[in-house]
Scaffold this motif. Structure first.
Motif, mmCIF file in Angstrom:
data_model
loop_
_atom_site.group_PDB
_atom_site.id
_atom_site.type_symbol
_atom_site.label_atom_id
_atom_site.label_comp_id
_atom_site.label_asym_id
_atom_site.label_seq_id
_atom_site.Cartn_x
_atom_site.Cartn_y
_atom_site.Cartn_z
ATOM 1 N N ALA A 75 0.818 -1.215 0.000
ATOM 2 C CA ALA A 75 0.000 0.000 0.000
ATOM 3 C C ALA A 75 0.848 1.260 0.000
ATOM 4 C CB ALA A 75 -0.929 0.000 1.211
ATOM 5 N N LEU A 76 2.052 1.202 0.535
ATOM 6 C CA LEU A 76 2.882 2.403 0.637
ATOM 7 C C LEU A 76 3.260 2.968 -0.729
ATOM 8 C CD1 LEU A 76 5.159 1.472 3.673
ATOM 9 C CD2 LEU A 76 3.165 2.981 3.629
ATOM 10 N N PRO A 77 3.851 2.154 -1.633
ATOM 11 C CA PRO A 77 4.166 2.732 -2.953
ATOM 12 C C PRO A 77 2.925 3.111 -3.750
ATOM 13 C CG PRO A 77 4.606 0.368 -2.930
ATOM 14 C CD PRO A 77 4.348 0.772 -1.515
ATOM 15 N N VAL A 78 1.815 2.376 -3.542
ATOM 16 C CA VAL A 78 0.581 2.725 -4.246
ATOM 17 C C VAL A 78 0.087 4.097 -3.796
ATOM 18 C CG1 VAL A 78 -1.841 2.102 -4.586
ATOM 19 C CG2 VAL A 78 -0.084 0.324 -4.631
ATOM 20 N N ALA A 79 0.070 4.327 -2.487
ATOM 21 C CA ALA A 79 -0.371 5.622 -1.970
ATOM 22 C C ALA A 79 0.579 6.730 -2.414
ATOM 23 C CB ALA A 79 -0.459 5.578 -0.451
ATOM 24 N N ALA A 80 1.885 6.451 -2.402
ATOM 25 C CA ALA A 80 2.857 7.450 -2.844
ATOM 26 C C ALA A 80 2.656 7.786 -4.315
ATOM 27 C CB ALA A 80 4.271 6.937 -2.599
ATOM 28 N N ALA A 81 2.391 6.759 -5.130
ATOM 29 C CA ALA A 81 2.151 6.997 -6.556
ATOM 30 C C ALA A 81 0.892 7.827 -6.765
ATOM 31 C CB ALA A 81 2.040 5.660 -7.295
ATOM 32 N N ALA A 82 -0.146 7.564 -5.957
ATOM 33 C CA ALA A 82 -1.382 8.343 -6.069
ATOM 34 C C ALA A 82 -1.136 9.801 -5.719
ATOM 35 C CB ALA A 82 -2.455 7.750 -5.163
ATOM 36 N N LEU A 83 -0.371 10.046 -4.662
ATOM 37 C CA LEU A 83 -0.079 11.419 -4.258
ATOM 38 C C LEU A 83 0.775 12.128 -5.306
ATOM 39 C CD1 LEU A 83 -0.409 13.545 -2.057
ATOM 40 C CD2 LEU A 83 1.648 12.622 -0.957
ATOM 41 N N LEU A 84 1.755 11.412 -5.862
ATOM 42 C CA LEU A 84 2.607 11.998 -6.900
ATOM 43 C C LEU A 84 1.788 12.323 -8.149
ATOM 44 C CD1 LEU A 84 5.340 12.818 -8.059
ATOM 45 C CD2 LEU A 84 5.700 10.402 -8.715
ATOM 46 N N THR A 85 0.914 11.408 -8.534
ATOM 47 C CA THR A 85 0.059 11.650 -9.695
ATOM 48 C C THR A 85 -0.843 12.853 -9.460
ATOM 49 O OG1 THR A 85 0.063 9.279 -10.233
ATOM 50 C CG2 THR A 85 -1.678 10.632 -11.214
ATOM 51 N N ALA A 86 -1.405 12.940 -8.246
ATOM 52 C CA ALA A 86 -2.255 14.087 -7.920
ATOM 53 C C ALA A 86 -1.465 15.386 -7.995
ATOM 54 C CB ALA A 86 -2.857 13.912 -6.528
ATOM 55 N N TYR A 87 -0.207 15.356 -7.588
ATOM 56 C CA TYR A 87 0.641 16.547 -7.656
ATOM 57 C C TYR A 87 0.891 16.962 -9.105
ATOM 58 C CZ TYR A 87 4.557 19.701 -6.725
ATOM 59 O OH TYR A 87 5.373 20.801 -6.663
ATOM 60 N N LEU A 88 1.086 15.963 -9.963
ATOM 61 C CA LEU A 88 1.371 16.257 -11.364
ATOM 62 C C LEU A 88 0.155 16.824 -12.095
ATOM 63 C CD1 LEU A 88 3.539 13.116 -12.289
ATOM 64 C CD2 LEU A 88 4.338 15.450 -11.842
ATOM 65 N N VAL A 89 -1.036 16.319 -11.744
ATOM 66 C CA VAL A 89 -2.244 16.753 -12.463
ATOM 67 C C VAL A 89 -2.936 17.923 -11.776
ATOM 68 C CG1 VAL A 89 -2.584 14.385 -13.289
ATOM 69 C CG2 VAL A 89 -3.835 15.180 -11.265
ATOM 70 N N ALA A 90 -2.418 18.331 -10.596
ATOM 71 C CA ALA A 90 -3.081 19.374 -9.813
ATOM 72 C C ALA A 90 -3.367 20.659 -10.582
ATOM 73 C CB ALA A 90 -2.254 19.681 -8.559
ATOM 74 N N PRO A 91 -2.464 21.118 -11.470
ATOM 75 C CA PRO A 91 -2.746 22.390 -12.157
ATOM 76 C C PRO A 91 -3.946 22.364 -13.087
ATOM 77 C CG PRO A 91 -0.390 21.875 -12.226
ATOM 78 C CD PRO A 91 -1.091 20.649 -11.744
ATOM 79 N N TRP A 92 -4.338 21.190 -13.563
ATOM 80 C CA TRP A 92 -5.418 21.177 -14.553
ATOM 81 C C TRP A 92 -6.578 20.224 -14.226
ATOM 82 C CZ3 TRP A 92 -6.089 16.304 -16.539
ATOM 83 C CH2 TRP A 92 -4.993 15.432 -16.491
ATOM 84 N N PHE A 93 -6.395 19.294 -13.292
ATOM 85 C CA PHE A 93 -7.467 18.340 -13.000
ATOM 86 C C PHE A 93 -8.467 18.950 -12.030
ATOM 87 C CE2 PHE A 93 -9.401 14.835 -10.635
ATOM 88 C CZ PHE A 93 -9.856 14.040 -11.672
ATOM 89 N N SER A 94 -9.746 18.832 -12.347
ATOM 90 C CA SER A 94 -10.799 19.392 -11.507
ATOM 91 C C SER A 94 -11.273 18.367 -10.477
ATOM 92 C CB SER A 94 -11.992 19.835 -12.362
ATOM 93 O OG SER A 94 -13.084 20.193 -11.539
ATOM 94 N N ALA A 95 -11.332 18.797 -9.227
ATOM 95 C CA ALA A 95 -11.834 17.916 -8.167
ATOM 96 C C ALA A 95 -13.309 17.588 -8.351
ATOM 97 C CB ALA A 95 -11.613 18.564 -6.806
ATOM 98 N N GLY A 96 -13.990 18.328 -9.216
ATOM 99 C CA GLY A 96 -15.402 18.049 -9.472
ATOM 100 C C GLY A 96 -15.657 16.639 -9.970
ATOM 101 N N TRP A 97 -14.663 16.031 -10.600
ATOM 102 C CA TRP A 97 -14.808 14.640 -11.038
ATOM 103 C C TRP A 97 -15.014 13.700 -9.856
ATOM 104 C CZ3 TRP A 97 -15.341 13.078 -15.993
ATOM 105 C CH2 TRP A 97 -14.941 13.958 -17.009
ATOM 106 N N LEU A 98 -14.530 14.082 -8.700
ATOM 107 C CA LEU A 98 -14.584 13.213 -7.524
ATOM 108 C C LEU A 98 -15.807 13.459 -6.660
ATOM 109 C CD1 LEU A 98 -10.836 13.645 -6.513
ATOM 110 C CD2 LEU A 98 -11.816 11.880 -7.992
ATOM 111 N N TYR A 99 -16.535 14.552 -6.905
ATOM 112 C CA TYR A 99 -17.689 14.890 -6.082
ATOM 113 C C TYR A 99 -18.933 14.104 -6.468
ATOM 114 C CZ TYR A 99 -14.911 19.061 -4.908
ATOM 115 O OH TYR A 99 -13.935 19.931 -4.504
ATOM 116 N N HIS A 100 -19.053 13.725 -7.736
ATOM 117 C CA HIS A 100 -20.264 13.052 -8.266
ATOM 118 C C HIS A 100 -21.510 13.894 -8.044
ATOM 119 C CE1 HIS A 100 -18.007 9.394 -9.089
ATOM 120 N NE2 HIS A 100 -17.541 9.411 -7.867
ATOM 121 N N ARG A 101 -21.356 15.212 -8.165
ATOM 122 C CA ARG A 101 -22.521 16.088 -7.976
ATOM 123 C C ARG A 101 -23.410 16.143 -9.205
ATOM 124 N NH1 ARG A 101 -19.452 21.326 -5.353
ATOM 125 N NH2 ARG A 101 -19.212 20.529 -3.231
#
Length: 367
Positions: free
Chosen positions: A205-231
């Motif tokens: 789980a450690l490298p998986v979580a680290a990869a998720a955080l790194l990916t989130a850091y890379l996409v942060a400038p353009w990825f919208s959190a609205g995709w995760l809200y399911h509103r």
């Protein structure tokens, strides 16, 4: 690794002895509500901090799915029996009515808007989850009769994602968007959680979580959190309808992987915070007033809060707040609204069993 104690089959009564509760799930509930509070507290920081945005995206990718999954696991025994229906009414419906009204009055006062409408079909802020929980739980017997309930629930979530005209009443988009996680929880058993709680899974789980955080850091400038809200549907994110056919299953799988990573590291023994797991609904319902107050009165306007130390201070404050709101003194004060007993509202078992024959109805013939 020695096996842990198996979880109980159903949610213990509010006053049950601690020995009857599984500390693993109480710890999981507490840590999940901590993530909920942190996510809400971090949101204003995401406008100027890439790291805060990465942490926010990572947490939002799984914290509500984990909440829904655990809720589903503890709803497996719901069968429309009178006692369970009473519990559903007093622990979900009544708090929804009370806090939806309270939040509306709070908004009217804080925003000096006495005409702001009260709408029970349009839940305000955090209240959508109680409405969703009521719908999910009341339909539990239906899901338990299906041979493959999770694919059916996922198909409904996909349908919601590709349907811009579904409407916003009863937060139907969110109800359906998070439904697969609740239904999955209904299908889980104690051994499924046991398999997560091994050192092999934890280390993975450690490298998986680290990869998720790194990916989130890379996409942060353009990825919208609205995709995760399911509103709403994917069209609200500027994507064509057909994207929902792929994005919904993809986000479902992502949330499951991160939820598994999270659950694998939840301690299974009694800790200082274990007892707080019984009060997560208090923390959930009450912390929204503080979060909204911080927006209404511009608490985040202080430049220092947008520094590294400021972001750490906001995180510590969020953890402290939600911990205090889950504590026993707070639960004692607000039990009337979150877990009202309301014996006066329901017939006793004796009355229900006799069918109120004393009021003139003919008693049934002995068998």
């Amino acid at each position: 690794m020695a096996p842990r104690a198996s979880p109980t089959a159903s949610t213990p009564a509010p006053g049950a002895a601690s020995a009857r509760r599984d500390p693993y799930f109480d710890n999981a509930k507490y840590l999940t509500i901590v993530l909920v509070a942190c996510g809400h507290a971090w949101e204003p920081l995401t406008h100027g901090s890439r790291f805060a945005t990465a942490a926010y995206l990572t947490v939002y990718a799984f914290h509500m799915p984990a909440f829904a999954l655990v809720s589903g696991y503890f709803s497996r025994s719901f069968d429309m029996a009178p006692g369970r229906v009473r519990r559903l009414l007093t622990s979900v419906v009544v708090p929804y009515l009370v806090f939806e009204t309270a939040y509306t009055l709070f908004y009217r006062w804080a925003q000096d808007d006495p005409g702001y409408p009260l709408s029970l079909l349009d839940p305000w802020y955090v209240m959508w989850f109680l409405l969703a929980l009521f719908i999910w739980r009341i339909t539990t017997p239906l899901w338990l009769t299906l041979r493959h309930p999770v694919p059916v629930a996922l198909a409904l979530a996909v349908l919601a994602a590709v349907s811009p005209d579904l409407g916003g009443d009863i937060s139907i988009q969110r109800v359906l968007g998070f439904l697969p996680f609740f239904v999955l929880g209904l299908t889980l058993r104690a051994e499924h959680f046991e398999r997560l709680r091994t050192w092999r899974v934890r280390l993975l789980a450690l490298p998986v979580a680290a990869a998720a955080l790194l990916t989130a850091y890379l996409v942060a400038p353009w990825f919208s959190a609205g995709w995760l809200y399911h509103r709403g549907s994917v069209t609200g994110q500027g994507a064509p309808n057909w994207v929902g056919l792929f994005s919904t299953p993809a986000l479902f799988c992502l949330a499951l992987v991160l939820t598994a990573c999270f659950l694998s590291w939840v301690p299974g023994r009694h800790l200082w915070c274990t007892a707080l797991g019984a009060g997560t609904m208090y923390g959930y319902l009450l912390h929204g007033f503080v979060i909204k107050a911080s927006r209404f009165w511009d608490w985040y306007d202080h430049p220092w809060l947008h520094t590294a130390l400021g972001e750490l201070a906001v995180t510590v404050a969020a953890v402290g707040l939600i911990t205090a709101l889950c504590s026993a003194p707070v639960r004692t004060v607000f039990r009337f609204a979150v877990e009202p007993r309301m014996e006066w509202m329901f017939r006793s078992r004796e009355e229900a069993g006799t069918g109120q024959t004393s009021k003139g109805a003919r008693p049934g013939r002995p068998g």
